[in-house]
Design a protein around this motif. Structure first.
Motif, PDB file in Angstrom:
ATOM      1  N   UNK A  90      -0.520   7.877  -3.555  1.00 38.07           N
ATOM      2  CA  UNK A  90      -1.607   6.917  -3.731  1.00 38.07           C
ATOM      3  C   UNK A  90      -1.508   6.176  -5.053  1.00 38.07           C
ATOM      4  N   UNK A  91      -0.477   6.488  -5.863  1.00 39.71           N
ATOM      5  CA  UNK A  91      -0.378   5.876  -7.188  1.00 39.71           C
ATOM      6  C   UNK A  91       1.087   5.763  -7.603  1.00 39.71           C
ATOM      7  N   UNK A 107       0.839  -1.194   0.000  1.00 37.92           N
ATOM      8  CA  UNK A 107       0.000   0.000   0.000  1.00 37.92           C
ATOM      9  C   UNK A 107       0.874   1.245   0.000  1.00 37.92           C
ATOM     10  N   UNK A 108       0.500   2.212  -0.817  1.00 35.46           N
ATOM     11  CA  UNK A 108       1.239   3.463  -0.845  1.00 35.46           C
ATOM     12  C   UNK A 108       1.031   4.218   0.459  1.00 35.46           C
ATOM     13  N   UNK A 109       2.090   4.787   1.012  1.00 30.77           N
ATOM     14  CA  UNK A 109       1.929   5.639   2.185  1.00 30.77           C
ATOM     15  C   UNK A 109       1.489   7.037   1.755  1.00 30.77           C
ATOM     16  N   UNK A 110       0.509   7.602   2.438  1.00 33.01           N
ATOM     17  CA  UNK A 110       0.096   8.965   2.124  1.00 33.01           C
ATOM     18  C   UNK A 110       1.272   9.914   2.276  1.00 33.01           C
ATOM     19  N   UNK A 129       0.995  15.207  -5.920  1.00 32.74           N
ATOM     20  CA  UNK A 129       1.902  14.164  -5.424  1.00 32.74           C
ATOM     21  C   UNK A 129       3.264  14.252  -6.103  1.00 32.74           C
ATOM     22  N   UNK A 130       3.282  14.582  -7.396  1.00 30.78           N
ATOM     23  CA  UNK A 130       4.556  14.765  -8.100  1.00 30.78           C
ATOM     24  C   UNK A 130       5.317  15.946  -7.516  1.00 30.78           C
TER      25      UNK A 130
END
Length: 293
Positions: A27-28, A21-24, A41-42
């Protein structure tokens, strides 16, 4: 047989990455694409990678320099050099690059064009409450008071009022995470509409990040960070305060006193903006949040 075994190992490794699972705030999977992948996110990833690759520009687009910087990070941390952000790489980035190294320089508010300054030292474990110091324009200490800079929980659900005192808090890059470290413009606003959640007194609002993590987080990624109190059922000082959604909590009497002290300095209570951007007033103060350990 050897080739088949290697292929199987490779497939199992890919499956493990897919299941992780990605850590906040991630998410992707982020990687080179055509057209370039863009997003908050980038932008966060680039601002963290800059600490390992200072020449990298934070554009918000996952470009070739970003992929190379990420690949270098992976190589330096014994991760497969995929040049893509997978869950394991995301966790390693947060673990190794989250700290901004921000140190308060001790300059007075007046020296920077402001009327007051609030200095707060925080721990990595935000369940540990600390003291805030309110200074006047010339650096004179007016008030020292207890605060809590813990956002939503990292490892448990958060429901109001959340008195979980065993969780370090969600990282400051995530929505509703811990209060960001760094230097920010701060301003006195009229009370929020819901005293149950914010208390009945004027609040101080983090307006614009200037240094540290706050410089790229506030306000476009983390907006609505306040210093306030609340009407917390069953709570009495000096018990630990509940966690927030990234704001700075303090006791009701403390927030009331800060308000009166600031007005005594000539600070104006600006009408509450409810977080609308751009902020329409000239900020009157500074907030400096420094990581202790």
């Amino acid at each position: 047989c050897k080739m088949a075994a290697l292929q199987l190992i490779g497939l199992l490794a890919l499956a493990a990455v897919a299941q992780a699972q990605f850590p906040l705030p991630f998410t992707r999977r982020l990687q080179l694409t055509t057209p370039l992948t863009t997003g908050t996110d980038v932008f966060i990833l680039q601002n963290l990678l800059v600490r390992a690759t200072p020449s990298l520009k934070a554009s918000g687009s996952f470009d070739l320099p970003t992929a190379r910087a990420l690949g270098d990070f992976q190589s330096n941390h014994s991760l497969p050099r995929s040049m893509a952000l997978d869950p394991h790489t995301a966790s390693a980035v947060l673990e190794n690059l989250s700290e901004d190294g921000y140190v308060d320089d001790g300059r007075t508010a007046a020296a920077q064009g402001y009327m007051y300054k609030v200095l707060i030292h925080v721990h990595r474990n935000r369940s540990i409450e600390t003291n805030a110091t309110l200074f006047d324009a010339n650096g004179n200490t007016l008030f020292v008071f207890t605060v809590r800079a813990h956002g939503h929980n990292a490892f448990a659900n958060s429901t109001w009022p959340d008195f979980n005192n065993t969780d370090p808090g969600l990282n400051e890059f995530s929505p509703d995470g811990n209060t960001p470290t760094g230097l920010m413009e701060f301003d006195l606003n009229s009370p929020e509409d819901e005293p149950k959640y914010y208390g009945p007194y004027p609040v101080n609002r983090a307006v614009q990040g200037l240094r540290g993590n706050a410089a790229f987080l506030v306000p476009n990624i983390r907006n609505g960070i306040l210093m306030h109190t609340g009407e917390w059922p069953g709570w009495t000082p000096p018990e630990p305060m509940p966690n927030s959604s990234g704001c700075i909590h303090s006791w009701p009497a403390n927030i009331e006193r800060v308000w009166h002290l600031l007005v005594g300095l000539g600070v104006v209570v600006h009408p509450n903006t409810d977080g609308k951007l751009p902020y329409p007033y000239k900020s009157q103060g500074l907030l400096s949040v420094v990581l202790l350990d």
